[in-house]
Design a protein around this motif. Sequence first.
Motif, PDB file in Angstrom:
ATOM      1  N   MET A 152       0.852  -1.185   0.000  1.00 51.80           N
ATOM      2  CA  MET A 152       0.000   0.000   0.000  1.00 51.80           C
ATOM      3  C   MET A 152       0.892   1.241   0.000  1.00 51.80           C
ATOM      4  SD  MET A 152      -2.637  -1.346   2.938  1.00 51.80           S
ATOM      5  CE  MET A 152      -3.710   0.081   2.829  1.00 51.80           C
ATOM      6  N   ILE A 153       0.835   2.027  -1.084  1.00 49.94           N
ATOM      7  CA  ILE A 153       1.631   3.244  -1.201  1.00 49.94           C
ATOM      8  C   ILE A 153       0.666   4.417  -1.221  1.00 49.94           C
ATOM      9  CG2 ILE A 153       3.346   4.513  -2.530  1.00 49.94           C
ATOM     10  CD1 ILE A 153       2.959   0.814  -3.195  1.00 49.94           C
ATOM     11  N   ALA A 154       0.631   5.166  -0.117  1.00 50.74           N
ATOM     12  CA  ALA A 154      -0.347   6.241   0.063  1.00 50.74           C
ATOM     13  C   ALA A 154       0.291   7.582  -0.277  1.00 50.74           C
ATOM     14  CB  ALA A 154      -0.861   6.248   1.498  1.00 50.74           C
ATOM     15  N   PHE A 155      -0.190   8.218  -1.352  1.00 53.26           N
ATOM     16  CA  PHE A 155       0.263   9.543  -1.766  1.00 53.26           C
ATOM     17  C   PHE A 155      -0.666  10.592  -1.162  1.00 53.26           C
ATOM     18  CE2 PHE A 155       2.236   6.887  -4.849  1.00 53.26           C
ATOM     19  CZ  PHE A 155       3.257   7.597  -5.479  1.00 53.26           C
ATOM     20  N   SER A 156      -0.092  11.630  -0.562  1.00 54.70           N
ATOM     21  CA  SER A 156      -0.934  12.714  -0.056  1.00 54.70           C
ATOM     22  C   SER A 156      -0.189  14.037  -0.160  1.00 54.70           C
ATOM     23  CB  SER A 156      -1.359  12.457   1.401  1.00 54.70           C
ATOM     24  OG  SER A 156      -0.244  12.252   2.235  1.00 54.70           O
ATOM     25  N   ASP A 157      -0.895  15.047  -0.648  1.00 52.45           N
ATOM     26  CA  ASP A 157      -0.403  16.415  -0.651  1.00 52.45           C
ATOM     27  C   ASP A 157      -0.830  17.040   0.676  1.00 52.45           C
ATOM     28  OD1 ASP A 157      -0.229  19.262  -0.959  1.00 52.45           O
ATOM     29  OD2 ASP A 157      -0.193  19.010  -3.136  1.00 52.45           O
TER      30      ASP A 157
ATOM     31  N   ASN B 272      -1.443  19.879   1.498  1.00 49.31           N
ATOM     32  CA  ASN B 272      -2.418  20.959   1.331  1.00 49.31           C
ATOM     33  C   ASN B 272      -3.760  20.477   0.791  1.00 49.31           C
ATOM     34  OD1 ASN B 272      -0.770  23.264   2.139  1.00 49.31           O
ATOM     35  ND2 ASN B 272       0.478  22.729   0.366  1.00 49.31           N
ATOM     36  N   ASP B 273      -3.909  19.174   0.638  1.00 48.35           N
ATOM     37  CA  ASP B 273      -5.186  18.593   0.248  1.00 48.35           C
ATOM     38  C   ASP B 273      -5.978  18.316   1.520  1.00 48.35           C
ATOM     39  OD1 ASP B 273      -7.327  17.156  -0.691  1.00 48.35           O
ATOM     40  OD2 ASP B 273      -6.147  15.487  -1.487  1.00 48.35           O
ATOM     41  N   ILE B 274      -7.112  18.971   1.685  1.00 52.02           N
ATOM     42  CA  ILE B 274      -7.868  18.818   2.919  1.00 52.02           C
ATOM     43  C   ILE B 274      -8.644  17.501   2.957  1.00 52.02           C
ATOM     44  CG2 ILE B 274      -8.081  21.302   3.259  1.00 52.02           C
ATOM     45  CD1 ILE B 274     -10.900  21.167   2.163  1.00 52.02           C
ATOM     46  N   MET B 275      -8.557  16.683   1.885  1.00 53.59           N
ATOM     47  CA  MET B 275      -9.305  15.432   1.839  1.00 53.59           C
ATOM     48  C   MET B 275      -8.408  14.218   1.650  1.00 53.59           C
ATOM     49  SD  MET B 275     -12.628  15.996   2.173  1.00 53.59           S
ATOM     50  CE  MET B 275     -13.601  14.790   1.265  1.00 53.59           C
ATOM     51  N   SER B 276      -7.104  14.315   1.994  1.00 51.54           N
ATOM     52  CA  SER B 276      -6.264  13.127   1.910  1.00 51.54           C
ATOM     53  C   SER B 276      -5.431  12.992   3.173  1.00 51.54           C
ATOM     54  CB  SER B 276      -5.367  13.161   0.668  1.00 51.54           C
ATOM     55  OG  SER B 276      -4.351  14.131   0.780  1.00 51.54           O
ATOM     56  N   TYR B 277      -4.979  11.752   3.430  1.00 52.92           N
ATOM     57  CA  TYR B 277      -4.348  11.419   4.695  1.00 52.92           C
ATOM     58  C   TYR B 277      -3.196  10.434   4.475  1.00 52.92           C
ATOM     59  CZ  TYR B 277      -8.648  13.297   6.696  1.00 52.92           C
ATOM     60  OH  TYR B 277      -9.693  14.110   7.019  1.00 52.92           O
ATOM     61  N   PRO B 278      -2.158  10.515   5.319  1.00 53.49           N
ATOM     62  CA  PRO B 278      -1.161   9.440   5.337  1.00 53.49           C
ATOM     63  C   PRO B 278      -1.727   8.225   6.059  1.00 53.49           C
ATOM     64  CG  PRO B 278      -0.654  11.059   7.025  1.00 53.49           C
ATOM     65  CD  PRO B 278      -1.833  11.596   6.260  1.00 53.49           C
ATOM     66  N   LEU B 279      -0.970   7.123   6.050  1.00 54.22           N
ATOM     67  CA  LEU B 279      -1.408   5.884   6.693  1.00 54.22           C
ATOM     68  C   LEU B 279      -0.389   5.457   7.746  1.00 54.22           C
ATOM     69  CD1 LEU B 279      -2.784   3.574   3.843  1.00 54.22           C
ATOM     70  CD2 LEU B 279      -4.073   4.811   5.583  1.00 54.22           C
ATOM     71  N   PRO B 280      -0.619   5.728   9.019  1.00 53.72           N
ATOM     72  CA  PRO B 280       0.274   5.208  10.056  1.00 53.72           C
ATOM     73  C   PRO B 280       0.236   3.682  10.090  1.00 53.72           C
ATOM     74  CG  PRO B 280      -1.164   6.947  10.909  1.00 53.72           C
ATOM     75  CD  PRO B 280      -1.681   6.573   9.555  1.00 53.72           C
ATOM     76  N   VAL B 281       1.358   3.072  10.429  1.00 54.09           N
ATOM     77  CA  VAL B 281       1.442   1.607  10.459  1.00 54.09           C
ATOM     78  C   VAL B 281       0.435   1.020  11.438  1.00 54.09           C
ATOM     79  CG1 VAL B 281       2.939  -0.342  11.018  1.00 54.09           C
ATOM     80  CG2 VAL B 281       3.848   1.589   9.708  1.00 54.09           C
TER      81      VAL B 281
ATOM     82  N   GLU C 297       1.441  -3.987   3.697  1.00 56.71           N
ATOM     83  CA  GLU C 297       2.699  -3.309   4.013  1.00 56.71           C
ATOM     84  C   GLU C 297       2.582  -1.892   3.473  1.00 56.71           C
ATOM     85  OE1 GLU C 297       5.941  -5.500   2.348  1.00 56.71           O
ATOM     86  OE2 GLU C 297       5.310  -7.409   3.261  1.00 56.71           O
ATOM     87  N   VAL C 298       2.828  -0.892   4.317  1.00 55.26           N
ATOM     88  CA  VAL C 298       2.495   0.485   3.949  1.00 55.26           C
ATOM     89  C   VAL C 298       3.738   1.334   3.727  1.00 55.26           C
ATOM     90  CG1 VAL C 298       2.303   1.289   6.347  1.00 55.26           C
ATOM     91  CG2 VAL C 298       1.048   2.475   4.534  1.00 55.26           C
ATOM     92  N   THR C 299       3.662   2.197   2.714  1.00 56.64           N
ATOM     93  CA  THR C 299       4.650   3.241   2.452  1.00 56.64           C
ATOM     94  C   THR C 299       3.895   4.546   2.241  1.00 56.64           C
ATOM     95  OG1 THR C 299       6.181   1.708   1.370  1.00 56.64           O
ATOM     96  CG2 THR C 299       6.462   4.045   0.879  1.00 56.64           C
ATOM     97  N   ASN C 300       4.357   5.620   2.840  1.00 53.56           N
ATOM     98  CA  ASN C 300       3.720   6.929   2.686  1.00 53.56           C
ATOM     99  C   ASN C 300       4.583   7.840   1.819  1.00 53.56           C
ATOM    100  OD1 ASN C 300       1.194   7.136   4.441  1.00 53.56           O
ATOM    101  ND2 ASN C 300       2.653   6.189   5.843  1.00 53.56           N
ATOM    102  N   VAL C 301       3.934   8.526   0.886  1.00 51.39           N
ATOM    103  CA  VAL C 301       4.594   9.492   0.019  1.00 51.39           C
ATOM    104  C   VAL C 301       3.928  10.849   0.241  1.00 51.39           C
ATOM    105  CG1 VAL C 301       5.150  10.160  -2.350  1.00 51.39           C
ATOM    106  CG2 VAL C 301       5.111   7.729  -1.715  1.00 51.39           C
ATOM    107  N   THR C 302       4.689  11.808   0.756  1.00 54.00           N
ATOM    108  CA  THR C 302       4.189  13.172   0.929  1.00 54.00           C
ATOM    109  C   THR C 302       4.743  14.018  -0.196  1.00 54.00           C
ATOM    110  OG1 THR C 302       4.161  12.883   3.326  1.00 54.00           O
ATOM    111  CG2 THR C 302       4.050  15.136   2.498  1.00 54.00           C
ATOM    112  N   ILE C 303       3.872  14.605  -1.003  1.00 59.58           N
ATOM    113  CA  ILE C 303       4.322  15.299  -2.210  1.00 59.58           C
ATOM    114  C   ILE C 303       3.423  16.504  -2.486  1.00 59.58           C
ATOM    115  CG2 ILE C 303       2.948  13.703  -3.623  1.00 59.58           C
ATOM    116  CD1 ILE C 303       5.085  13.999  -5.826  1.00 59.58           C
ATOM    117  N   ASN C 304       4.013  17.644  -2.748  1.00 63.51           N
ATOM    118  CA  ASN C 304       3.258  18.842  -3.106  1.00 63.51           C
ATOM    119  C   ASN C 304       2.997  18.843  -4.608  1.00 63.51           C
ATOM    120  OD1 ASN C 304       4.986  19.872  -0.541  1.00 63.51           O
ATOM    121  ND2 ASN C 304       3.068  20.993  -0.687  1.00 63.51           N
TER     122      ASN C 304
END
Length: 350
Positions: free
Chosen positions: A252-257, A259-268, A282-289
Amino acid sequence: HSPSHGTELVSNLAHALGLTVRSPRPKRIVFKAPTMPEAELGELNLVRFTDDNRKRDLIFYELTWSPINQPAKDAVAFDNSEIYRTRRASLNHAMRLFVNDVAPDPIAFAGNKGTAILTSISQSMCWMWSSTWSDLPEETVGQVCEIGAKFGSRATIDDVAFITHSLGSRATMDALQDIARRADDVGLADDPDVLRLTEPLKQREVQLFMLSNQLPLLEAGQEPKEVTGRAADYCGPDSPFADRRFVKALKMIAFSDPNDIMSYPLPVDWVDHYVDSRLCPEVTNVTINVANVRSLLGLGEVADPLTAHTGYGADERVGGLLAQGAGHGEPAEIVQERCTWFSTDESLMN
C-alpha cells in the motif's frame, strides 16, 4: 469523470516506463451484473502499451463509475451557478467548488450507492484477472464476468498494480477485503475455479498506489473487519494460516499532498487495526506537493485545494515513483534529484 479521464496519468506512466507504442483505440467493456440487471455500473476502457522492441507490455484498465454517483453531484450543481458565485469571495468560491466536487462521493458511497460501486470494481477485477487482451473484442456490452472456466486464468501470468484516486482507495480496499473474505469461506475455498485465482495470489505481491488517499477518513463509521492485527498469523513463510491469506503482500503506497484537505497518510498502527490481515498489508507513505504553494499578499501561504486533490496525473515525480519506486539504486532521474526518503528497519525497535 468521463471515459479517458486517466489519459494524463497513463501517458505519464508510459513515458516513465519507456513505452512508446500504444494501441490506436481502447477496448471497452460496459458492465452488467446479475444482481443489478437494470443498473448503470460504468465501464472499463483498456489501452495497450509496449516498447519499440515489443519486450515490455502494459495493459491499462481505466474504470469509470460516474453513472453511479453523478446524480449525487447533480443535486448540488445549482450551487456553482453565477447566481451564487457573484455573492462569494473568489477564494471562498474556489473552496466551495472543491467541496461540491469531492464531498458527494464519499456520502454516496456510504449511502445507497456503495453496493453498486463495489460491484463495478469487483467486475473490473474479474475481467482483469480472467481475460487476455486478444480475447476481448473492441466492445463488450451486457456480459457478466463470473466464476467459470477462465476465471483467474491471468493470476499466474500478470503482475498487477492498482492506481486509485480519492474515494477509489476506500472502494478498492473494500472490494479486495470482500474478495479475501469470500475466498476464505468454506463454500468457495475448495472450488477449483476459485482456486485458479486464489492459490497463485497467495504467492504474489500486489501493489496499491493510492493517490489522494482517503482511507482513514472513510473508515469512520464502518464495521470492523473480521480479521485484523494478525499479520504474523497469515503473512510469513511459516505462518500457521499462510494457506488462508489472499495475497503474499499488499504493498500500500499512500500519496498525499499536505495541502489537500481530503487526503491522509497511513500510520502503520492504523493499518494493523483497520486492514484485513489476510491481505498482508505493508504500507509506504509518500508526501508530495502537487499543488504550488503561493504567498497570499503577505497574509500567509495558500495552495489550490482542488489541484492538491487532483493534480497527480501529470506530475513527473508521480510517474517516476509509480514506474521505478524509490529507496533502491535505480530510481527515476527526477525522483533521484527532487525526492528524499527514509527506509524503516524493525530491528531498530529492539
